[in-house]
Design an enzyme around this catalytic site. Structure first.
Site, PDB file in Angstrom:
ATOM      1  N   HIS A 112      -3.461  -5.678   2.625  1.00  8.34           N
ATOM      2  CA  HIS A 112      -3.088  -5.781   4.033  1.00  8.34           C
ATOM      3  C   HIS A 112      -3.745  -7.055   4.563  1.00  8.34           C
ATOM      4  O   HIS A 112      -4.257  -7.874   3.828  1.00  8.34           O
ATOM      5  CB  HIS A 112      -3.672  -4.603   4.824  1.00  8.34           C
ATOM      6  CG  HIS A 112      -3.225  -3.260   4.385  1.00  8.34           C
ATOM      7  ND1 HIS A 112      -2.033  -2.717   4.771  1.00  8.34           N
ATOM      8  CD2 HIS A 112      -3.817  -2.320   3.615  1.00  8.34           C
ATOM      9  CE1 HIS A 112      -1.925  -1.502   4.273  1.00  8.34           C
ATOM     10  NE2 HIS A 112      -2.991  -1.233   3.561  1.00  8.34           N
TER      11      HIS A 112
ATOM     12  N   CYS B  46       0.785  -1.232   0.000  1.00 12.67           N
ATOM     13  CA  CYS B  46       0.000   0.000   0.000  1.00 12.67           C
ATOM     14  C   CYS B  46       0.822   1.290   0.000  1.00 12.67           C
ATOM     15  O   CYS B  46       1.313   1.692  -1.036  1.00 12.67           O
ATOM     16  CB  CYS B  46      -1.004  -0.051   1.144  1.00 12.67           C
ATOM     17  SG  CYS B  46      -2.429   1.012   0.828  1.00 12.67           S
TER      18      CYS B  46
HETATM   19  N1  GLN Z   1      -2.309   6.838   2.329  1.00 15.20           N
HETATM   20  C1  GLN Z   1      -2.399   5.969   1.186  1.00 15.20           C
HETATM   21  C2  GLN Z   1      -3.783   5.970   0.570  1.00 15.20           C
HETATM   22  O1  GLN Z   1      -4.735   6.328   1.225  1.00 15.20           O
HETATM   23  C3  GLN Z   1      -1.991   4.561   1.580  1.00 15.20           C
HETATM   24  C4  GLN Z   1      -2.998   3.891   2.474  1.00 15.20           C
HETATM   25  C5  GLN Z   1      -2.518   2.580   3.046  1.00 15.20           C
HETATM   26  O2  GLN Z   1      -1.318   2.328   3.156  1.00 15.20           O
HETATM   27  N2  GLN Z   1      -3.442   1.734   3.447  1.00 15.20           N
HETATM   28  O3  GLN Z   1      -3.923   5.607  -0.566  1.00 15.20           O
END
Ligand code: GLN
Length: 239
Positions: free
Chosen positions: A191, A94
């Site tokens: 995740h 992510c």
């Molecule tokens: N901040 C990034 C987004 O919202 C990554 C989010 C995350 O790592 N879950 O796309």
């Protein structure tokens, strides 16, 4: 004395959400059960970049966390890029997946620069893509996890999609792709954490790390019945 495999965890303080730490636990436990000695190096902003690394993992984070590590990541970017070109296995989830690309333009218009290991660009949107996700990967079969991101990612060049989305959103709301692969670098939005439920992905990373360091790896038998149960349960969940 057993052979050491060194895992570098990038920015555990700022980039480590929705259970991403579990990826490190899976890698270290599996290495131990295969008879190797895992050594974990946590890397946070300002630390010295270690000379010897066999495998790199990084997790997700809020936009603010990504902004916070940006300068430091750009500093170590050339080392990470050289390692990626040389075939070092890496798993970026992510937030760090996005920053292994060229940039992440947040929904507030901030441009967070990435290090360009992956040929990807990410644009923050007001709609967040949240929920359970299942993909079908030409490299690793079905991969199951959980996604939660505002960024939508588009791939080009030699960077290939990790898989096709069967349930959920993935990289963006347009092309049905999830994640990215370039050489042995894997980027994904999943995740959950992703490795406990997808041991085939963990074994790929481990195998590449051991082969590069010690020349060969034959996977010893391992009882994966608990991982299989977790995987089957996760596959049955609604979006
Ligand atoms: N901040 C990034 C987004 O919202 C990554 C989010 C995350 O790592 N879950 O796309």
């Amino acid at each position: 004395m057993s052979q050491v495999i060194t895992i570098l965890q990038l920015y555990p303080r700022d980039m480590n959400i929705y259970g991403d730490h579990g990826n490190l636990l899976v890698l270290t436990r599996r290495l131990e059960r295969y008879g190797y000695e895992p050594k974990v190096i946590e890397y946070n902003p300002g630390d010295n970049f270690p000379a010897k690394v066999d495998l790199v993992v990084g997790g997700g984070g809020q936009d603010s966390g990504q902004s916070k590590i940006q300068d430091d990541l750009l500093k170590i970017g050339p080392q990470l890029k050289t390692m990626a070109e040389a075939g070092t296995p890496m798993l970026m989830v992510c937030g760090l997946y996005q920053l292994f690309g060229k940039f992440f333009k947040t929904k507030d218009g901030e441009i967070i620069k990435g290090i360009g290991v992956l040929d990807i660009e990410t644009y923050g949107k007001s709609e967040r893509l949240i929920g359970n996700i299942i993909t079908e990967s030409p490299f690793f079969g079905q991969i199951v996890g959980y996604e939660n991101h505002s960024g939508q990612t588009y791939l080009s060049g030699d960077t290939k999609p990790l898989g096709l989305v069967m349930l959920g959103a993935g990289n963006n709301t347009d092309d049905g792709h999830e994640g990215a692969r370039y050489k042995n670098v894997i980027g994904t939005y999943l995740h959950g954490s992703v490795l406990p439920k997808n041991p085939q992905l963990a074994d790929f990373l481990i195998k590449q790390a051991i082969i590069s360091r010690y020349g060969e790896f034959t996977k010893p038998p391992l009882d994966d019945s608990l991982a299989e149960k977790a995987r089957a349960a996760a596959m049955k969940r609604p979006r």
